[in-house]
Scaffold this motif. Structure first.
Motif, mmCIF file in Angstrom:
data_model
loop_
_atom_site.group_PDB
_atom_site.id
_atom_site.type_symbol
_atom_site.label_atom_id
_atom_site.label_comp_id
_atom_site.label_asym_id
_atom_site.label_seq_id
_atom_site.Cartn_x
_atom_site.Cartn_y
_atom_site.Cartn_z
ATOM 1 N N PHE A 58 65.211 3.700 9.916
ATOM 2 C CA PHE A 58 66.572 4.225 9.779
ATOM 3 C C PHE A 58 66.619 5.370 8.777
ATOM 4 N N GLN A 59 65.881 5.258 7.682
ATOM 5 C CA GLN A 59 65.813 6.370 6.720
ATOM 6 C C GLN A 59 65.219 7.614 7.391
ATOM 7 N N GLN A 60 64.203 7.398 8.251
ATOM 8 C CA GLN A 60 63.600 8.521 8.963
ATOM 9 C C GLN A 60 64.601 9.161 9.924
ATOM 10 N N LEU A 61 65.434 8.338 10.565
ATOM 11 C CA LEU A 61 66.465 8.866 11.451
ATOM 12 C C LEU A 61 67.464 9.716 10.676
ATOM 13 N N LEU A 62 67.893 9.223 9.523
ATOM 14 C CA LEU A 62 68.807 10.006 8.683
ATOM 15 C C LEU A 62 68.159 11.313 8.252
ATOM 16 N N HIS A 63 66.873 11.253 7.907
ATOM 17 C CA HIS A 63 66.168 12.462 7.482
ATOM 18 C C HIS A 63 66.119 13.483 8.607
ATOM 19 N N LEU A 64 65.887 13.037 9.833
ATOM 20 C CA LEU A 64 65.893 13.950 10.983
ATOM 21 C C LEU A 64 67.248 14.652 11.110
ATOM 22 N N ILE A 65 68.319 13.876 10.971
ATOM 23 C CA ILE A 65 69.671 14.440 11.113
ATOM 24 C C ILE A 65 69.999 15.370 9.961
ATOM 25 N N TRP A 66 69.667 14.938 8.717
ATOM 26 C CA TRP A 66 69.947 15.770 7.535
ATOM 27 C C TRP A 66 69.207 17.117 7.673
ATOM 28 N N SER A 67 67.916 17.063 8.051
ATOM 29 C CA SER A 67 67.110 18.289 8.176
ATOM 30 C C SER A 67 67.677 19.200 9.255
ATOM 31 N N HIS A 68 68.084 18.602 10.369
ATOM 32 C CA HIS A 68 68.685 19.385 11.450
ATOM 33 C C HIS A 68 69.977 20.042 10.970
ATOM 34 N N ALA A 69 70.780 19.294 10.196
ATOM 35 C CA ALA A 69 72.036 19.839 9.675
ATOM 36 C C ALA A 69 71.793 21.048 8.777
ATOM 37 N N GLU A 70 70.743 20.969 7.934
ATOM 38 C CA GLU A 70 70.417 22.089 7.048
ATOM 39 C C GLU A 70 70.018 23.325 7.855
ATOM 40 N N ARG A 71 69.176 23.124 8.882
ATOM 41 C CA ARG A 71 68.760 24.258 9.714
ATOM 42 C C ARG A 71 69.944 24.841 10.470
ATOM 43 N N GLN A 72 70.812 23.968 10.981
ATOM 44 C CA GLN A 72 71.981 24.431 11.717
ATOM 45 C C GLN A 72 72.913 25.217 10.804
ATOM 46 N N ALA A 73 73.096 24.745 9.572
ATOM 47 C CA ALA A 73 73.964 25.446 8.621
ATOM 48 C C ALA A 73 73.408 26.820 8.283
ATOM 49 N N THR A 74 72.076 26.936 8.157
ATOM 50 C CA THR A 74 71.447 28.230 7.857
ATOM 51 C C THR A 74 71.684 29.221 8.975
ATOM 52 N N VAL A 75 71.532 28.752 10.221
ATOM 53 C CA VAL A 75 71.749 29.628 11.381
ATOM 54 C C VAL A 75 73.205 30.068 11.446
ATOM 55 N N GLU A 76 74.133 29.118 11.233
ATOM 56 C CA GLU A 76 75.554 29.432 11.304
ATOM 57 C C GLU A 76 75.949 30.427 10.213
ATOM 58 N N THR A 77 75.424 30.231 9.000
ATOM 59 C CA THR A 77 75.749 31.128 7.895
ATOM 60 C C THR A 77 75.222 32.525 8.157
ATOM 61 N N SER A 78 73.997 32.633 8.670
ATOM 62 C CA SER A 78 73.423 33.931 9.003
ATOM 63 C C SER A 78 74.262 34.634 10.052
ATOM 64 N N SER A 79 74.766 33.878 11.011
ATOM 65 C CA SER A 79 75.575 34.450 12.083
ATOM 66 C C SER A 79 76.891 35.020 11.550
ATOM 67 N N VAL A 80 77.572 34.272 10.656
ATOM 68 C CA VAL A 80 78.853 34.765 10.149
ATOM 69 C C VAL A 80 78.653 35.952 9.217
ATOM 70 N N VAL A 81 77.514 36.031 8.513
ATOM 71 C CA VAL A 81 77.214 37.217 7.708
ATOM 72 C C VAL A 81 77.063 38.425 8.621
ATOM 73 N N ASP A 82 76.350 38.263 9.727
ATOM 74 C CA ASP A 82 76.201 39.358 10.693
ATOM 75 C C ASP A 82 77.555 39.808 11.231
ATOM 76 N N GLN A 83 78.449 38.855 11.456
ATOM 77 C CA GLN A 83 79.785 39.192 11.962
ATOM 78 C C GLN A 83 80.565 40.028 10.951
ATOM 79 N N THR A 84 80.444 39.703 9.660
ATOM 80 C CA THR A 84 81.174 40.481 8.654
ATOM 81 C C THR A 84 80.551 41.863 8.476
ATOM 82 N N ILE A 85 79.233 41.982 8.662
ATOM 83 C CA ILE A 85 78.585 43.300 8.614
ATOM 84 C C ILE A 85 79.118 44.176 9.742
ATOM 85 N N SER A 86 79.214 43.605 10.940
ATOM 86 C CA SER A 86 79.766 44.342 12.078
ATOM 87 C C SER A 86 81.206 44.744 11.808
#
Length: 259
Positions: free
Chosen positions: A149-177
């Motif tokens: 179960f801890q490993q399952l949480l770690h998978l989700i937490w890690s995925h959330a961090e990667r997803q947040a990085t992608v989303e943040t990069s995308s909104v920065v690109d939008q403000t540059i445009s």
């Protein structure tokens, strides 16, 4: 000497129960006012998660993290049944820095803007393994399931961090445009941060990490490049050029231009 502030300890997560739910197209499952938190893993079919202010599509491999005060309704989205596993758990928080007493935290929640995550690698396989061993009588096997179960949480937490990085990069690109399109308009740091859906401080931090300069420095560079083009390719006066690139004060514009 000022003492270093000790941060509060991270919670410990204790799996309490596992439930398998199968919904027909006419059925719905509700999570509301539970005594524990929950992780939901879709293992078959497609559906939809609804709340008062949000909704999200659910696919095979999707994960939901539901804090105990959440109110969510899950329903099937097609003619096929929707099947998912629900892992009920407690987030145990240390009571103080001196004792080792832990108790369930009623206020814990995932520190992320979304509770739904898609295509979490290996989550379905791990969730099914947890379910298969849910009634283990051997203490070692029960302990192993807590580790899974801890490993399952770690998978989700890690995925959330990667997803947040992608989303943040995308909104920065939008403000540059946005800056390149609207450089002639009055633009403040607060305006840009609001467009990105971030606080001004955090927006500046992620913008500078991605671009190498602050948002206002980037906006100034953008305006000056357009000003150079206008001065080089037209007969416009300095005052008009300043206005066309977003500066009401031609003297301030002149000082910035010469820097």
């Amino acid at each position: 000497m000022i003492g270093k502030t000790v941060p509060p300890p991270n919670p410990l997560f204790l799996l309490q129960d596992i439930q398998q739910v199968t919904l027909s197209p006419t059925e719905a499952w509700t999570f509301s006012g539970e005594s524990t938190h929950a992780v939901l893993i879709v293992t078959k079919g497609a559906g939809r998660m609804l709340s008062e202010s949000d909704q999200a599509a659910l696919l095979d491999g999707s994960a939901l993290v539901l804090s105990r005060e959440s109110a969510r309704q899950i329903s099937a989205d097609t003619d096929d049944p929707l099947r998912f596993l629900v892992f009920y758990f407690d987030a145990l928080q240390q009571q103080d820095q001196v004792s080792n007493d832990y108790s369930p935290s009623l206020s814990w929640h995932l520190d992320h803007s979304s509770c739904a995550f898609h295509q979490v690698d290996n989550s379905t396989e791990l969730a099914l393994t947890l379910y298969a061993h849910r009634q283990a009588n051997d203490p070692l096997e029960a302990f192993q399931n807590q580790i899974r179960f801890q490993q399952l949480l770690h998978l989700i937490w890690s995925h959330a961090e990667r997803q947040a990085t992608v989303e943040t990069s995308s909104v920065v690109d939008q403000t540059i445009s946005y800056m390149h399109t609207n450089y002639a308009e009055p633009i403040t740091l607060d305006d840009l941060a609001n467009r990105a859906g971030l606080t001004p401080r955090y927006y500046t931090e992620v913008f500078k990490k991605k671009v190498g300069k602050s948002p206002i420095e980037y906006l100034t560079s953008c305006r000056m490049e357009h000003a150079k083009t206008l001065l080089r390719e037209s007969n416009k006066r300095l005052r008009e050029v300043a206005r066309l690139v977003g500066y009401a004060d031609e003297f301030y514009f002149s000082r910035r231009f010469k820097q």
